[in-house]
Design a protein around this motif. Structure first.
Motif, PDB file in Angstrom:
ATOM      1  N   ALA A 179       0.840  -1.194   0.000  1.00 43.31           N
ATOM      2  CA  ALA A 179       0.000   0.000   0.000  1.00 43.31           C
ATOM      3  C   ALA A 179       0.878   1.249   0.000  1.00 43.31           C
ATOM      4  O   ALA A 179       1.854   1.338   0.751  1.00 43.31           O
ATOM      5  CB  ALA A 179      -0.909  -0.003   1.225  1.00 43.31           C
ATOM      6  N   ALA A 180       0.520   2.211  -0.862  1.00 48.65           N
ATOM      7  CA  ALA A 180       1.271   3.471  -0.924  1.00 48.65           C
ATOM      8  C   ALA A 180       0.984   4.299   0.318  1.00 48.65           C
ATOM      9  O   ALA A 180      -0.176   4.533   0.672  1.00 48.65           O
ATOM     10  CB  ALA A 180       0.880   4.250  -2.182  1.00 48.65           C
ATOM     11  N   GLN A 181       2.027   4.729   0.996  1.00 49.84           N
ATOM     12  CA  GLN A 181       1.863   5.480   2.241  1.00 49.84           C
ATOM     13  C   GLN A 181       1.512   6.936   1.938  1.00 49.84           C
ATOM     14  O   GLN A 181       2.190   7.618   1.180  1.00 49.84           O
ATOM     15  CB  GLN A 181       3.137   5.397   3.078  1.00 49.84           C
ATOM     16  CG  GLN A 181       3.377   4.024   3.679  1.00 49.84           C
ATOM     17  CD  GLN A 181       4.571   4.017   4.614  1.00 49.84           C
ATOM     18  OE1 GLN A 181       5.665   4.415   4.242  1.00 49.84           O
ATOM     19  NE2 GLN A 181       4.364   3.561   5.828  1.00 49.84           N
ATOM     20  N   TYR A 182       0.432   7.388   2.564  1.00 47.36           N
ATOM     21  CA  TYR A 182      -0.059   8.751   2.396  1.00 47.36           C
ATOM     22  C   TYR A 182       0.694   9.682   3.338  1.00 47.36           C
ATOM     23  O   TYR A 182       0.820   9.414   4.526  1.00 47.36           O
ATOM     24  CB  TYR A 182      -1.561   8.765   2.690  1.00 47.36           C
ATOM     25  CG  TYR A 182      -2.199  10.122   2.812  1.00 47.36           C
ATOM     26  CD1 TYR A 182      -2.184  11.030   1.751  1.00 47.36           C
ATOM     27  CD2 TYR A 182      -2.841  10.501   3.993  1.00 47.36           C
ATOM     28  CE1 TYR A 182      -2.792  12.272   1.872  1.00 47.36           C
ATOM     29  CE2 TYR A 182      -3.456  11.730   4.113  1.00 47.36           C
ATOM     30  CZ  TYR A 182      -3.431  12.618   3.054  1.00 47.36           C
ATOM     31  OH  TYR A 182      -4.032  13.845   3.169  1.00 47.36           O
ATOM     32  N   LEU A 183       1.183  10.809   2.806  1.00 43.92           N
ATOM     33  CA  LEU A 183       2.012  11.737   3.578  1.00 43.92           C
ATOM     34  C   LEU A 183       1.336  13.078   3.829  1.00 43.92           C
ATOM     35  O   LEU A 183       1.975  14.018   4.295  1.00 43.92           O
ATOM     36  CB  LEU A 183       3.341  11.980   2.839  1.00 43.92           C
ATOM     37  CG  LEU A 183       4.144  10.729   2.467  1.00 43.92           C
ATOM     38  CD1 LEU A 183       5.377  11.110   1.670  1.00 43.92           C
ATOM     39  CD2 LEU A 183       4.522   9.943   3.711  1.00 43.92           C
ATOM     40  N   GLY A 184       0.029  13.155   3.533  1.00 43.84           N
ATOM     41  CA  GLY A 184      -0.682  14.420   3.706  1.00 43.84           C
ATOM     42  C   GLY A 184      -0.894  15.118   2.372  1.00 43.84           C
ATOM     43  O   GLY A 184      -0.365  14.716   1.338  1.00 43.84           O
ATOM     44  N   HIS A 185      -1.712  16.188   2.392  1.00 49.54           N
ATOM     45  CA  HIS A 185      -1.920  17.036   1.225  1.00 49.54           C
ATOM     46  C   HIS A 185      -0.986  18.235   1.334  1.00 49.54           C
ATOM     47  O   HIS A 185      -1.006  18.950   2.337  1.00 49.54           O
ATOM     48  CB  HIS A 185      -3.370  17.530   1.177  1.00 49.54           C
ATOM     49  CG  HIS A 185      -4.332  16.574   0.553  1.00 49.54           C
ATOM     50  ND1 HIS A 185      -4.537  15.289   1.028  1.00 49.54           N
ATOM     51  CD2 HIS A 185      -5.163  16.720  -0.533  1.00 49.54           C
ATOM     52  CE1 HIS A 185      -5.453  14.687   0.281  1.00 49.54           C
ATOM     53  NE2 HIS A 185      -5.847  15.535  -0.673  1.00 49.54           N
ATOM     54  N   TRP A 186      -0.177  18.458   0.299  1.00 45.93           N
ATOM     55  CA  TRP A 186       0.829  19.511   0.349  1.00 45.93           C
ATOM     56  C   TRP A 186       0.600  20.559  -0.744  1.00 45.93           C
ATOM     57  O   TRP A 186       0.131  20.254  -1.844  1.00 45.93           O
ATOM     58  CB  TRP A 186       2.233  18.916   0.168  1.00 45.93           C
ATOM     59  CG  TRP A 186       2.708  18.155   1.370  1.00 45.93           C
ATOM     60  CD1 TRP A 186       2.398  16.872   1.708  1.00 45.93           C
ATOM     61  CD2 TRP A 186       3.567  18.642   2.394  1.00 45.93           C
ATOM     62  NE1 TRP A 186       3.008  16.515   2.879  1.00 45.93           N
ATOM     63  CE2 TRP A 186       3.747  17.594   3.331  1.00 45.93           C
ATOM     64  CE3 TRP A 186       4.225  19.847   2.616  1.00 45.93           C
ATOM     65  CZ2 TRP A 186       4.532  17.721   4.460  1.00 45.93           C
ATOM     66  CZ3 TRP A 186       5.018  19.973   3.749  1.00 45.93           C
ATOM     67  CH2 TRP A 186       5.170  18.926   4.653  1.00 45.93           C
ATOM     68  N   SER A 187       0.949  21.794  -0.394  1.00 45.21           N
ATOM     69  CA  SER A 187       1.091  22.881  -1.357  1.00 45.21           C
ATOM     70  C   SER A 187       2.390  23.595  -1.018  1.00 45.21           C
ATOM     71  O   SER A 187       3.095  23.191  -0.079  1.00 45.21           O
ATOM     72  CB  SER A 187      -0.092  23.852  -1.286  1.00 45.21           C
ATOM     73  OG  SER A 187       0.036  24.697  -0.148  1.00 45.21           O
TER      74      SER A 187
END
Length: 460
Positions: A309-317
């Motif tokens: 499973a691809a690890q989610y690192l948050g939503h970034w801008s």
């Protein structure tokens, strides 16, 4: 009913997550996409060897060459005077600005956003990864995709210091546990004993003299205990999704830099001495006393996933990180880009980032260098020293000090076996001694003395 989605953003003043919902929530922005097109900085060009020293000039030849060069320059100048001016190109039509377009966001902008989130060390390490040549390990070892050991420049020894790591409470607690408890565990004692046998003929061992301050050699030859410090940025975001509490601590620079990592203990200094039984020196045995250790951090900087499973690192801008959620107590994250306010303003659109995005970028540009981080190593005295019994070419048992027997059956049994070997007892004598001292909580020297009282120095 509002179409806005709740999300958590970081509160840098209170150092925690802050929930934004209702009219303060975010909106889906499914048409936006993160860019991976920006080229990484060029790799450093290796220095060319110095050119050989030219021979001394020939004055006559120089004079002739000077005259010829002057005539050639005069001819070029005359040709330039006789050449008419080229026609001017037509003016290009003005480019119309699309005021409804979403400003681009490239994955290489994340380090800048990390600095805004007070993660400067994490940003520095990520930039090193982007700037490096392609290097990764298919199996998590230090052998790269070409089957070759990591090159020396894939070891980072100056970016992270142990002092900086230990400023974080969880790292300091882990270090205290390593120094006070973990190095005295049965597993650590076994590893230590096997490690010291080749050096038992020495009077003292200073490992720094052997490894010459090379952290890789110290780790390879003398590391014997470790403690894990968690967790990764993905772990922090996943925990926030599960708990959805504003009181949970937000990710810090240690999370951004090292994620989940190990603190290690390696042999620093050992004293060796002869083993005497009833005043007689036992020629085949030695006592080793570990009086000091080296403590350091070693961590692999990589974007590989521990599972499929691809690890989610948050939503970034370029402005930072947020964690959008589907609703109250939903443990799943929003997989679409989202916008806080107008999507046409730079920094408002946030994109979901995964470890797999970095892997995809690496394959696209043939760049992205996984590397190994070492901190400096710190000498820590060990008091009381850890004593070990070494016999022949066999790693020995822990020897109890004046405080008596160790607090576990495995260590006690090893001490008893050490006494049996030191006195050369047969199976019948060993059983007699065991029945005599059973449940008395005796240490090594006390068991040894009791055995000498019963059997003298053993079989003649």
């Amino acid at each position: 009913m509002s179409r806005k989605i709740p999300y958590y953003k970081t509160n840098n003043l209170l150092w925690r997550w802050k929930r934004c919902d209702g009219d303060d929530g975010c909106l889906l922005c499914p048409t936006a996409s993160m860019s991976m097109d920006k080229e990484p900085p060029p790799l450093p060009v290796p220095k060319a060897p110095p050119a050989p020293k030219p021979p001394p000039p020939d004055r006559t030849l120089n004079t002739i060459n000077g005259i010829l060069n002057g005539l050639e320059a005069l001819g070029r100048f005359k040709k330039w005077l006789d050449t008419p001016d080229p026609p001017k190109p037509p003016k290009a039509p003005p480019v119309k600005k699309d005021y409804m377009a979403v400003p681009p966001f490239d994955i290489q902008e994340i380090p800048g956003a990390m600095r805004k989130e007070h993660m400067p060390v994490g940003a520095k390490l990520m930039e090193r990864w982007f700037n490096g040549r392609l290097n990764y390990s298919p199996d998590g070892s230090e052998v790269n995709q070409d089957g070759k050991p990591f090159a020396p420049d894939m070891y980072e020894t100056g970016a992270v210091t142990l002092d900086w790591v230990l400023k974080f409470g969880r790292a300091k607690e882990a270090c205290d546990y390593l120094v006070n408890i973990a190095i005295r565990s049965p597993e650590a004692i076994d590893a230590l004993g096997n490690m010291l046998v080749p050096y038992k003929g020495m009077s003292g061992l200073y490992t720094d003299h052997i490894v010459k301050k090379d952290p890789r050699e110290l780790h390879r030859l003398f590391q014997f205990a470790s403690v894990r410090v968690g967790g990764t940025l993905a772990d922090s975001v996943a925990l926030q999704l599960r708990t959805q509490t504003q009181n949970f601590n937000r990710p810090d620079d240690l999370t951004g830099a090292l994620g989940s990592f190990n603190l290690y203990a390696a042999v620093g200094h050992v004293r060796f001495s002869a083993n005497f039984v009833n005043g007689e020196r036992m020629s085949d045995t030695r006592i080793a006393e570990l009086t000091g250790i080296w403590v350091y951090v070693k961590d692999n900087y990589t974007f590989s996933d521990a599972s499929n499973a691809a690890q989610y690192l948050g939503h970034w801008s370029n402005g930072g990180v947020i964690v959008p959620v589907h609703g109250a107590m939903s443990a799943s994250y929003v997989q679409s880009p989202v916008t806080i306010g107008s999507p046409t303003s730079k920094g408002n659109v946030h994109y979901p980032i995964h470890n797999s995005d970095f892997q995809q970028w690496a394959q696209k540009h043939k760049r992205g260098g996984d590397f190994v981080v070492y901190t400096d190593h710190r000498f820590v005295p060990i008091n009381p020293p850890i004593q070990l019994y070494l016999r022949g070419d066999v790693a020995g048992e822990q020897v109890a000090g004046s405080e008596g027997t160790p607090g576990n059956n495995q260590a006690q049994n090893k001490q008893f076996k050490a006494v049996v070997r030191a006195l050369g007892l047969d199976k019948y004598q060993a059983r007699q001694l065991h029945e005599e001292i059973s449940k008395q909580g005796l240490g090594y020297h006390e068991m040894l003395q009791r055995g000498q009282d019963m059997f003298g120095d053993g079989n003649d």
